[in-house]
Design a protein around this motif. Structure first.
Motif, mmCIF file in Angstrom:
data_model
loop_
_atom_site.group_PDB
_atom_site.id
_atom_site.type_symbol
_atom_site.label_atom_id
_atom_site.label_comp_id
_atom_site.label_asym_id
_atom_site.label_seq_id
_atom_site.Cartn_x
_atom_site.Cartn_y
_atom_site.Cartn_z
ATOM 1 N N ASP A 67 7.414 10.991 -3.991
ATOM 2 C CA ASP A 67 8.017 9.669 -4.164
ATOM 3 C C ASP A 67 6.923 8.621 -4.300
ATOM 4 O O ASP A 67 6.968 7.788 -5.180
ATOM 5 N N THR A 87 -1.728 9.567 2.188
ATOM 6 C CA THR A 87 -0.469 10.078 2.717
ATOM 7 C C THR A 87 0.500 10.145 1.549
ATOM 8 O O THR A 87 0.642 9.200 0.779
ATOM 9 N N ARG A 89 4.316 10.663 0.419
ATOM 10 C CA ARG A 89 5.728 10.647 0.821
ATOM 11 C C ARG A 89 6.470 11.462 -0.228
ATOM 12 O O ARG A 89 6.465 11.121 -1.409
ATOM 13 N N THR A 90 7.058 12.582 0.209
ATOM 14 C CA THR A 90 7.812 13.411 -0.724
ATOM 15 C C THR A 90 9.187 12.790 -0.957
ATOM 16 O O THR A 90 9.640 11.933 -0.189
ATOM 17 N N GLY A 93 11.388 12.771 1.912
ATOM 18 C CA GLY A 93 11.072 11.873 3.027
ATOM 19 C C GLY A 93 9.935 12.319 3.921
ATOM 20 O O GLY A 93 9.522 11.590 4.814
ATOM 21 N N CYS A 95 6.193 13.089 5.236
ATOM 22 C CA CYS A 95 4.859 12.523 5.032
ATOM 23 C C CYS A 95 3.815 13.634 5.152
ATOM 24 O O CYS A 95 3.816 14.380 6.134
ATOM 25 N N ARG A 180 8.545 5.637 -6.122
ATOM 26 C CA ARG A 180 8.215 4.619 -5.126
ATOM 27 C C ARG A 180 9.475 3.940 -4.583
ATOM 28 O O ARG A 180 9.530 2.737 -4.418
ATOM 29 N N GLN A 182 10.891 4.924 -1.589
ATOM 30 C CA GLN A 182 10.816 4.945 -0.134
ATOM 31 C C GLN A 182 9.589 4.170 0.339
ATOM 32 O O GLN A 182 8.654 3.950 -0.424
ATOM 33 N N GLU A 183 9.602 3.818 1.602
ATOM 34 C CA GLU A 183 8.439 3.139 2.184
ATOM 35 C C GLU A 183 7.265 4.113 2.233
ATOM 36 O O GLU A 183 7.441 5.296 2.506
ATOM 37 N N ALA A 184 6.076 3.600 1.956
ATOM 38 C CA ALA A 184 4.880 4.449 2.018
ATOM 39 C C ALA A 184 4.642 4.910 3.454
ATOM 40 O O ALA A 184 4.914 4.171 4.406
ATOM 41 N N CYS A 185 4.148 6.104 3.604
ATOM 42 C CA CYS A 185 3.803 6.635 4.930
ATOM 43 C C CYS A 185 2.563 5.911 5.434
ATOM 44 O O CYS A 185 1.683 5.550 4.656
#
Length: 190
Positions: A67, A87, A89-90, A93, A95, A180, A182-185
Protein backbone atom coordinates in the motif's frame (compact mmCIF):
# COMPACT_ATOMS: atom_id res chain seq x y z
CA UNK A 1 12.04 15.48 -60.02
CA UNK A 2 8.92 14.04 -58.36
CA UNK A 3 11.02 11.41 -56.55
CA UNK A 4 13.39 14.07 -55.17
CA UNK A 5 10.51 16.18 -53.83
CA UNK A 6 8.87 13.08 -52.35
CA UNK A 7 12.17 11.99 -50.72
CA UNK A 8 12.67 15.49 -49.31
CA UNK A 9 9.14 15.52 -47.84
CA UNK A 10 9.59 12.08 -46.28
CA UNK A 11 12.93 13.15 -44.84
CA UNK A 12 11.38 16.32 -43.37
CA UNK A 13 8.52 14.26 -41.92
CA UNK A 14 11.03 11.85 -40.34
CA UNK A 15 12.97 14.69 -38.73
CA UNK A 16 9.77 16.26 -37.38
CA UNK A 17 8.49 12.91 -36.06
CA UNK A 18 11.81 12.15 -34.32
CA UNK A 19 11.99 15.59 -32.71
CA UNK A 20 8.49 15.18 -31.24
CA UNK A 21 9.06 11.65 -29.94
CA UNK A 22 12.47 11.90 -28.31
CA UNK A 23 12.68 11.17 -24.64
CA UNK A 24 13.39 14.13 -22.41
CA UNK A 25 16.81 14.03 -20.80
CA UNK A 26 17.05 13.71 -17.04
CA UNK A 27 20.49 14.56 -15.80
CA UNK A 28 22.02 12.37 -13.17
CA UNK A 29 22.09 13.99 -9.75
CA UNK A 30 25.40 15.56 -8.89
CA UNK A 31 24.39 16.83 -5.44
CA UNK A 32 24.88 13.36 -3.96
CA UNK A 33 28.50 13.27 -5.06
CA UNK A 34 30.73 13.46 -2.02
CA UNK A 35 34.24 12.86 -0.88
CA UNK A 36 35.24 11.07 2.32
CA UNK A 37 34.23 13.99 4.58
CA UNK A 38 30.93 15.05 3.02
CA UNK A 39 27.44 13.65 3.50
CA UNK A 40 24.62 13.95 0.99
CA UNK A 41 22.59 16.33 3.19
CA UNK A 42 19.86 17.18 0.64
CA UNK A 43 19.01 13.49 0.23
CA UNK A 44 18.89 12.46 3.87
CA UNK A 45 15.61 12.14 5.73
CA UNK A 46 12.17 10.80 4.89
CA UNK A 47 11.10 9.63 1.43
CA UNK A 48 7.84 8.06 0.26
CA UNK A 49 7.72 5.48 -2.52
CA UNK A 50 5.24 6.73 -5.11
CA UNK A 51 5.54 4.71 -8.33
CA UNK A 52 7.64 2.23 -10.27
CA UNK A 53 8.21 1.38 -13.91
CA UNK A 54 9.92 -1.58 -15.56
CA UNK A 55 10.10 -3.31 -18.94
CA UNK A 56 7.83 -6.12 -17.62
CA UNK A 57 5.25 -6.53 -14.84
CA UNK A 58 7.36 -9.32 -13.30
CA UNK A 59 10.06 -6.78 -12.45
CA UNK A 60 7.53 -4.83 -10.35
CA UNK A 61 5.79 -7.85 -8.78
CA UNK A 62 7.51 -7.30 -5.44
CA UNK A 63 5.44 -4.11 -5.05
CA UNK A 64 2.02 -5.67 -5.84
CA UNK A 65 1.10 -6.31 -2.17
CA UNK A 66 2.31 -2.84 -1.06
CA UNK A 67 0.00 0.00 0.00
CA UNK A 68 2.80 2.40 0.91
CA UNK A 69 6.45 2.52 1.89
CA UNK A 70 8.25 5.19 3.89
CA UNK A 71 12.05 5.36 3.93
CA UNK A 72 14.58 7.18 6.05
CA UNK A 73 18.02 7.76 4.59
CA UNK A 74 20.78 8.59 7.06
CA UNK A 75 24.55 8.96 6.91
CA UNK A 76 26.26 5.70 7.74
CA UNK A 77 28.93 5.03 10.33
CA UNK A 78 31.66 4.99 7.67
CA UNK A 79 32.54 7.46 4.91
CA UNK A 80 30.59 7.01 1.68
CA UNK A 81 28.02 4.86 3.46
CA UNK A 82 24.27 5.43 3.72
CA UNK A 83 21.83 3.65 6.01
CA UNK A 84 18.33 3.15 4.67
CA UNK A 85 15.47 2.06 6.92
CA UNK A 86 11.97 1.44 5.63
CA UNK A 87 8.58 0.32 6.76
CA UNK A 88 6.31 -1.28 4.25
CA UNK A 89 2.56 -1.16 4.81
CA UNK A 90 0.99 -4.04 2.93
CA UNK A 91 -2.50 -3.82 1.46
CA UNK A 92 -3.60 -6.19 4.25
CA UNK A 93 -2.41 -3.64 6.85
CA UNK A 94 0.72 -5.43 8.09
CA UNK A 95 3.86 -3.35 8.75
CA UNK A 96 7.15 -4.87 7.56
CA UNK A 97 10.44 -3.23 8.61
CA UNK A 98 13.50 -3.36 6.33
CA UNK A 99 17.11 -2.10 6.46
CA UNK A 100 19.82 -1.65 3.80
CA UNK A 101 23.30 -0.25 3.71
CA UNK A 102 24.39 1.53 0.57
CA UNK A 103 27.95 2.32 -0.40
CA UNK A 104 28.59 5.22 -2.72
CA UNK A 105 31.07 4.12 -5.36
CA UNK A 106 34.33 5.99 -5.79
CA UNK A 107 34.52 9.14 -7.86
CA UNK A 108 33.55 12.71 -7.06
CA UNK A 109 30.10 13.48 -8.38
CA UNK A 110 29.27 9.78 -8.71
CA UNK A 111 25.71 8.78 -7.82
CA UNK A 112 26.02 5.01 -8.18
CA UNK A 113 25.10 3.12 -5.03
CA UNK A 114 25.88 -0.51 -4.26
CA UNK A 115 23.80 -2.45 -1.75
CA UNK A 116 25.77 -4.39 0.86
CA UNK A 117 25.10 -8.11 0.60
CA UNK A 118 23.71 -7.74 -2.93
CA UNK A 119 26.72 -7.55 -5.28
CA UNK A 120 24.44 -7.89 -8.34
CA UNK A 121 22.40 -4.80 -7.44
CA UNK A 122 23.26 -1.31 -8.63
CA UNK A 123 21.26 1.85 -7.93
CA UNK A 124 21.66 5.10 -9.85
CA UNK A 125 20.08 8.37 -8.72
CA UNK A 126 18.41 10.80 -11.10
CA UNK A 127 16.77 14.17 -10.70
CA UNK A 128 13.03 14.55 -10.95
CA UNK A 129 11.19 17.53 -12.36
CA UNK A 130 8.74 17.07 -9.48
CA UNK A 131 9.38 19.32 -6.45
CA UNK A 132 10.72 17.18 -3.60
CA UNK A 133 11.17 14.23 -5.95
CA UNK A 134 13.96 11.84 -6.83
CA UNK A 135 14.18 8.86 -9.20
CA UNK A 136 16.20 5.70 -8.71
CA UNK A 137 17.12 3.18 -11.34
CA UNK A 138 17.71 -0.24 -9.81
CA UNK A 139 19.47 -2.89 -11.84
CA UNK A 140 19.98 -6.41 -10.58
CA UNK A 141 20.21 -9.95 -11.79
CA UNK A 142 17.30 -10.30 -14.19
CA UNK A 143 15.59 -6.97 -13.54
CA UNK A 144 15.77 -3.24 -13.96
CA UNK A 145 13.28 -0.65 -12.81
CA UNK A 146 12.83 3.05 -12.22
CA UNK A 147 11.35 4.11 -8.89
CA UNK A 148 9.85 7.51 -8.03
CA UNK A 149 10.17 8.86 -4.49
CA UNK A 150 8.95 12.11 -2.98
CA UNK A 151 9.18 14.01 0.28
CA UNK A 152 5.38 14.09 0.34
CA UNK A 153 3.28 10.91 0.47
CA UNK A 154 0.88 12.53 -2.03
CA UNK A 155 2.79 14.61 -4.62
CA UNK A 156 0.89 16.39 -7.40
CA UNK A 157 -0.60 13.99 -9.98
CA UNK A 158 1.44 15.79 -12.64
CA UNK A 159 4.61 14.32 -11.04
CA UNK A 160 3.36 10.76 -11.52
CA UNK A 161 2.23 11.53 -15.08
CA UNK A 162 5.65 12.96 -15.99
CA UNK A 163 7.40 9.95 -14.45
CA UNK A 164 5.16 7.57 -16.41
CA UNK A 165 5.71 9.52 -19.63
CA UNK A 166 9.49 9.49 -19.20
CA UNK A 167 9.75 5.81 -18.33
CA UNK A 168 7.35 4.83 -21.11
CA UNK A 169 9.51 6.76 -23.55
CA UNK A 170 12.48 4.73 -22.30
CA UNK A 171 10.52 1.53 -23.18
CA UNK A 172 9.53 0.66 -19.61
CA UNK A 173 6.02 -0.64 -20.38
CA UNK A 174 4.93 -1.86 -16.92
CA UNK A 175 3.83 0.84 -14.49
CA UNK A 176 2.69 0.73 -10.86
CA UNK A 177 1.50 3.46 -8.48
CA UNK A 178 1.29 2.61 -4.79
CA UNK A 179 -2.25 3.22 -3.51
CA UNK A 180 -1.16 5.00 -0.30
CA UNK A 181 -4.68 4.54 1.12
CA UNK A 182 -3.53 3.56 4.61
CA UNK A 183 -1.47 5.47 7.14
CA UNK A 184 2.26 4.89 6.80
CA UNK A 185 3.80 2.59 9.41
CA UNK A 186 6.11 4.22 11.94
CA UNK A 187 9.81 3.77 11.25
CA UNK A 188 11.61 1.63 13.80
CA UNK A 189 14.67 3.19 15.43
CA UNK A 190 16.66 -0.05 15.14
Amino acid sequence: MFHQVWAALLSLYGLLFNSMNQCPEHSQLTALGMDDTETPEPHLGLWYFIAGAAPTTEELATFDPVDNIVFNMAAGSAPRQLQLRATIRTKSGVCVPRKWTYRLTEGKGNTELRTEGRPDMKTDLFSSSCPGGIMLKETGQGYQRFLLYNRSPHPPEKCVEEFQSLTSCLDFKAFLVTPRNQEACPLSSK
